[in-house]
Scaffold this motif. Structure first.
Motif, PDB file in Angstrom:
ATOM      1  N   LEU A   1     -10.512   2.205   2.076  1.00 34.87           N
ATOM      2  CA  LEU A   1      -9.496   3.170   2.480  1.00 34.87           C
ATOM      3  C   LEU A   1      -9.272   4.181   1.372  1.00 34.87           C
ATOM      4  O   LEU A   1      -9.090   3.821   0.204  1.00 34.87           O
ATOM      5  N   ASP A   2      -9.296   5.452   1.715  1.00 34.91           N
ATOM      6  CA  ASP A   2      -9.034   6.518   0.756  1.00 34.91           C
ATOM      7  C   ASP A   2      -7.533   6.543   0.455  1.00 34.91           C
ATOM      8  O   ASP A   2      -6.729   6.750   1.363  1.00 34.91           O
ATOM      9  N   PRO A   3      -7.107   6.328  -0.803  1.00 37.13           N
ATOM     10  CA  PRO A   3      -5.673   6.311  -1.106  1.00 37.13           C
ATOM     11  C   PRO A   3      -4.952   7.596  -0.698  1.00 37.13           C
ATOM     12  O   PRO A   3      -3.766   7.561  -0.356  1.00 37.13           O
ATOM     13  N   SER A   4      -5.681   8.725  -0.694  1.00 38.63           N
ATOM     14  CA  SER A   4      -5.039  10.002  -0.333  1.00 38.63           C
ATOM     15  C   SER A   4      -4.714  10.074   1.151  1.00 38.63           C
ATOM     16  O   SER A   4      -3.969  10.945   1.587  1.00 38.63           O
ATOM     17  N   HIS A   5      -5.271   9.153   1.951  1.00 41.20           N
ATOM     18  CA  HIS A   5      -5.012   9.131   3.397  1.00 41.20           C
ATOM     19  C   HIS A   5      -3.830   8.242   3.768  1.00 41.20           C
ATOM     20  O   HIS A   5      -3.453   8.184   4.938  1.00 41.20           O
ATOM     21  N   LEU A   6      -3.281   7.551   2.799  1.00 41.84           N
ATOM     22  CA  LEU A   6      -2.257   6.555   3.098  1.00 41.84           C
ATOM     23  C   LEU A   6      -1.064   7.156   3.835  1.00 41.84           C
ATOM     24  O   LEU A   6      -0.525   6.555   4.769  1.00 41.84           O
ATOM     25  N   GLY A   7      -0.657   8.355   3.436  1.00 42.08           N
ATOM     26  CA  GLY A   7       0.494   8.991   4.077  1.00 42.08           C
ATOM     27  C   GLY A   7       0.261   9.394   5.511  1.00 42.08           C
ATOM     28  O   GLY A   7       1.218   9.715   6.224  1.00 42.08           O
ATOM     29  N   ASP A   8      -1.005   9.380   5.950  1.00 39.90           N
ATOM     30  CA  ASP A   8      -1.327   9.734   7.331  1.00 39.90           C
ATOM     31  C   ASP A   8      -1.532   8.508   8.210  1.00 39.90           C
ATOM     32  O   ASP A   8      -1.941   8.630   9.362  1.00 39.90           O
TER      33      ASP A   8
ATOM     34  N   PRO B   1      -8.108  -4.399  -9.540  1.00 39.69           N
ATOM     35  CA  PRO B   1      -6.654  -4.390  -9.361  1.00 39.69           C
ATOM     36  C   PRO B   1      -6.022  -3.006  -9.321  1.00 39.69           C
ATOM     37  O   PRO B   1      -4.905  -2.865  -8.820  1.00 39.69           O
ATOM     38  N   ASP B   2      -6.719  -1.981  -9.826  1.00 40.34           N
ATOM     39  CA  ASP B   2      -6.124  -0.636  -9.812  1.00 40.34           C
ATOM     40  C   ASP B   2      -6.456   0.143  -8.543  1.00 40.34           C
ATOM     41  O   ASP B   2      -6.133   1.323  -8.425  1.00 40.34           O
ATOM     42  N   THR B   3      -7.121  -0.506  -7.560  1.00 40.10           N
ATOM     43  CA  THR B   3      -7.376   0.126  -6.266  1.00 40.10           C
ATOM     44  C   THR B   3      -6.292  -0.282  -5.277  1.00 40.10           C
ATOM     45  O   THR B   3      -5.556  -1.249  -5.503  1.00 40.10           O
ATOM     46  N   LEU B   4      -6.201   0.447  -4.184  1.00 45.63           N
ATOM     47  CA  LEU B   4      -5.242   0.102  -3.137  1.00 45.63           C
ATOM     48  C   LEU B   4      -5.502  -1.307  -2.618  1.00 45.63           C
ATOM     49  O   LEU B   4      -4.574  -2.113  -2.461  1.00 45.63           O
ATOM     50  N   GLU B   5      -6.767  -1.612  -2.359  1.00 45.83           N
ATOM     51  CA  GLU B   5      -7.114  -2.952  -1.887  1.00 45.83           C
ATOM     52  C   GLU B   5      -6.787  -4.012  -2.938  1.00 45.83           C
ATOM     53  O   GLU B   5      -6.409  -5.141  -2.603  1.00 45.83           O
ATOM     54  N   GLY B   6      -6.944  -3.656  -4.225  1.00 43.10           N
ATOM     55  CA  GLY B   6      -6.630  -4.600  -5.287  1.00 43.10           C
ATOM     56  C   GLY B   6      -5.155  -4.949  -5.327  1.00 43.10           C
ATOM     57  O   GLY B   6      -4.778  -6.107  -5.547  1.00 43.10           O
TER      58      GLY B   6
ATOM     59  N   MET C   1       4.706  -9.491  -6.239  1.00 40.17           N
ATOM     60  CA  MET C   1       4.657  -8.025  -6.123  1.00 40.17           C
ATOM     61  C   MET C   1       5.667  -7.590  -5.072  1.00 40.17           C
ATOM     62  O   MET C   1       5.750  -8.184  -4.002  1.00 40.17           O
ATOM     63  N   ASP C   2       6.419  -6.559  -5.384  1.00 35.37           N
ATOM     64  CA  ASP C   2       7.513  -6.142  -4.500  1.00 35.37           C
ATOM     65  C   ASP C   2       7.045  -5.162  -3.430  1.00 35.37           C
ATOM     66  O   ASP C   2       7.515  -4.042  -3.325  1.00 35.37           O
ATOM     67  N   ILE C   3       6.107  -5.612  -2.613  1.00 39.33           N
ATOM     68  CA  ILE C   3       5.650  -4.844  -1.457  1.00 39.33           C
ATOM     69  C   ILE C   3       6.041  -5.634  -0.222  1.00 39.33           C
ATOM     70  O   ILE C   3       5.705  -6.813  -0.105  1.00 39.33           O
TER      71      ILE C   3
ATOM     72  N   PRO D   1       3.009   1.720   5.061  1.00 38.26           N
ATOM     73  CA  PRO D   1       2.379   2.575   4.042  1.00 38.26           C
ATOM     74  C   PRO D   1       3.377   3.212   3.087  1.00 38.26           C
ATOM     75  O   PRO D   1       3.040   3.506   1.942  1.00 38.26           O
ATOM     76  N   ALA D   2       4.618   3.418   3.548  1.00 43.88           N
ATOM     77  CA  ALA D   2       5.632   4.020   2.670  1.00 43.88           C
ATOM     78  C   ALA D   2       5.879   3.161   1.436  1.00 43.88           C
ATOM     79  O   ALA D   2       6.251   3.672   0.376  1.00 43.88           O
ATOM     80  N   ALA D   3       5.654   1.847   1.557  1.00 43.43           N
ATOM     81  CA  ALA D   3       5.875   0.947   0.421  1.00 43.43           C
ATOM     82  C   ALA D   3       4.833   1.142  -0.674  1.00 43.43           C
ATOM     83  O   ALA D   3       5.015   0.679  -1.805  1.00 43.43           O
ATOM     84  N   LEU D   4       3.725   1.806  -0.334  1.00 41.80           N
ATOM     85  CA  LEU D   4       2.649   2.021  -1.300  1.00 41.80           C
ATOM     86  C   LEU D   4       2.543   3.469  -1.751  1.00 41.80           C
ATOM     87  O   LEU D   4       1.728   3.792  -2.607  1.00 41.80           O
ATOM     88  N   ALA D   5       3.391   4.326  -1.182  1.00 46.35           N
ATOM     89  CA  ALA D   5       3.231   5.772  -1.377  1.00 46.35           C
ATOM     90  C   ALA D   5       3.327   6.194  -2.832  1.00 46.35           C
ATOM     91  O   ALA D   5       2.621   7.116  -3.271  1.00 46.35           O
ATOM     92  N   ASP D   6       4.178   5.561  -3.614  1.00 48.65           N
ATOM     93  CA  ASP D   6       4.401   5.989  -5.008  1.00 48.65           C
ATOM     94  C   ASP D   6       3.572   5.198  -6.005  1.00 48.65           C
ATOM     95  O   ASP D   6       3.774   5.324  -7.221  1.00 48.65           O
TER      96      ASP D   6
END
Length: 407
Positions: free
Chosen positions: A375-382, A335-340, A1-3, A354-359
């Protein structure tokens, strides 16, 4: 995975932050009572001390009890470590082997060092346990004694015996039933209302006489007196909210607690670079939420949100996310969650920008156990950075703090 993922090292973490070395670097945890996360915290703190000049750590524990731990690590007292761990922490945290390791290492590090270079310890939570809030007696009487001994005693708003009479028996303040039943709280009684005014007067006098008090004793003593003053005011505000019969009672209690935390963190920011460790919900920038049985979803502004609004980029937040907690029935994340997504990365733990996961689209994870908050995915940018731990090891003992619901 390219993270892009990095080892969890202080140098790599600081490179991700806007200012490089913020005054308050907040590391969150998504669950309590797991020594694996505390050991990770300890390792990171050591690196921050040795490589970046950090000298203070603040943890989610009773701020007044924490003074005894600070005295121990700075060498001001010689209390046996077993005794100290029993009385120096709130929320059962003194039973943690990782916390014991932290305290012992800090004391060892400080030996032979000048006072300006010593490590400092602070609790930044209020004297608030899950079963009760403390009586304001300790903080009020300590503050009154300090002002009487070192300030202009003629300006005190009342003698000590007046406080004692208004406080009454401590048991009426720590009544466990008051946590659920506002009618059992003393917080809106005539005595409590008068105490709130007196606490405000004592705090105002402490500030007004700062030049005299600091010259007569020390800045350190004045700072501690002000901690007691803030705690007295906060406790009386908290007890007042406990007696609130309205539907907003729990929201007010959560808000008062985090406001008390924020005041202590803002004070600590003046010491220099500090590592802060607490639940993610107390440190995040977006509004926090908590679901309690029989109540609608509760929302409040965390200590981190309040501090970030004041300090800007001098506050940084690093969230921690988890893959599995096998002993709590939290299995591999979908697998479709942030933790996944993070679970698919190689290695047992990593640091992620976190910028690597933003999109990357993801759905919120749902935990089968109340004590873990994904972790709430909508909080990632903060978040300024993200720590991911793949699998927590099985527990070997029961830490009381791990049974506490929510943050």
């Amino acid at each position: 995975m390219d993270i892009d993922a990095f080892g969890i090292e202080a140098a790599a973490l600081l490179r991700l932050l806007p200012t490089g070395r913020p005054r308050l670097l907040a590391l969150g945890e998504p669950t309590h009572g797991e020594d694996a996360l505390l050991h990770l915290r300890n390792t990171l703190f050591r690196q921050l001390v040795e490589e970046a000049g950090y000298r203070t750590i603040a943890v989610e524990s009773d701020c007044l009890r924490g003074l005894a731990v600070d005295d121990h690590v700075t060498g001001a007292t010689t209390e046996p470590l077993d005794d100290l761990m029993g009385r120096g922490f709130g929320h059962g945290l003194g039973a943690s082997a990782a916390n014991r390791e932290l305290v012992a290492w800090m004391r060892e590090f400080n030996e032979g060092r000048p006072s300006a270079d010593r490590l400092r310890f602070a609790g930044f939570d209020g004297p608030l346990e899950i079963h009760a809030a403390e009586s304001p007696r300790r903080s009020l009487t300590t503050l009154h004694t300090y002002l009487a001994d070192h300030g202009d005693a003629d300006l005190l708003p009342c003698p000590a015996h007046t406080l004692d009479g208004l406080l009454g028996a401590d048991a009426r303040w720590t009544e466990p039933a008051a946590m659920r039943d506002p009618a059992r709280s003393v917080g809106r009684s005539a005595d409590a209302s008068r105490l709130r005014l007196l606490a405000d007067d004592l705090l105002a006098l402490l500030d007004a006489q700062a030049p005299l008090l600091i010259a007569a004793h020390s800045r350190e003593a004045w700072d501690r007196a002000r901690l007691h003053a803030r705690t007295a005011v906060g406790l009386l505000r908290y007890h007042h909210a406990m007696a609130d019969p309205s539907p907003h009672r729990m929201t007010r209690l959560l808000g008062v607690r985090d406001s008390m935390m924020a005041d202590t963190l803002l004070d600590l920011a003046g010491r220099g670079p500090t590592l802060v460790f607490a639940h993610n919900a107390h440190l995040q920038r977006p509004r926090s939420s908590l679901r309690m049985t029989g109540l609608p979803l509760l929302h409040w502004w965390s200590a981190g949100a309040l501090v970030a609004a004041r300090l800007g980029e001098e506050y940084a937040f690093v969230a921690t996310a988890l893959g599995t907690i096998g002993h709590r029935g939290v299995d591999a994340p979908p697998p479709d969650t942030l933790e996944g997504m993070l679970y698919a990365l190689p290695g047992d733990r990593c640091l992620v920008d976190p910028a690597a996961l933003a999109d990357r689209a993801s759905v919120p994870r749902v935990s089968p156990w109340f004590g873990y908050a994904p972790l709430d995915p909508s909080h990632l940018g903060d978040c300024d950075a993200l720590v991911f731990v793949k699998d927590l090891p099985p527990r070997t003992g029961q830490d009381p703090a791990s049974t506490t619901p929510g943050p």
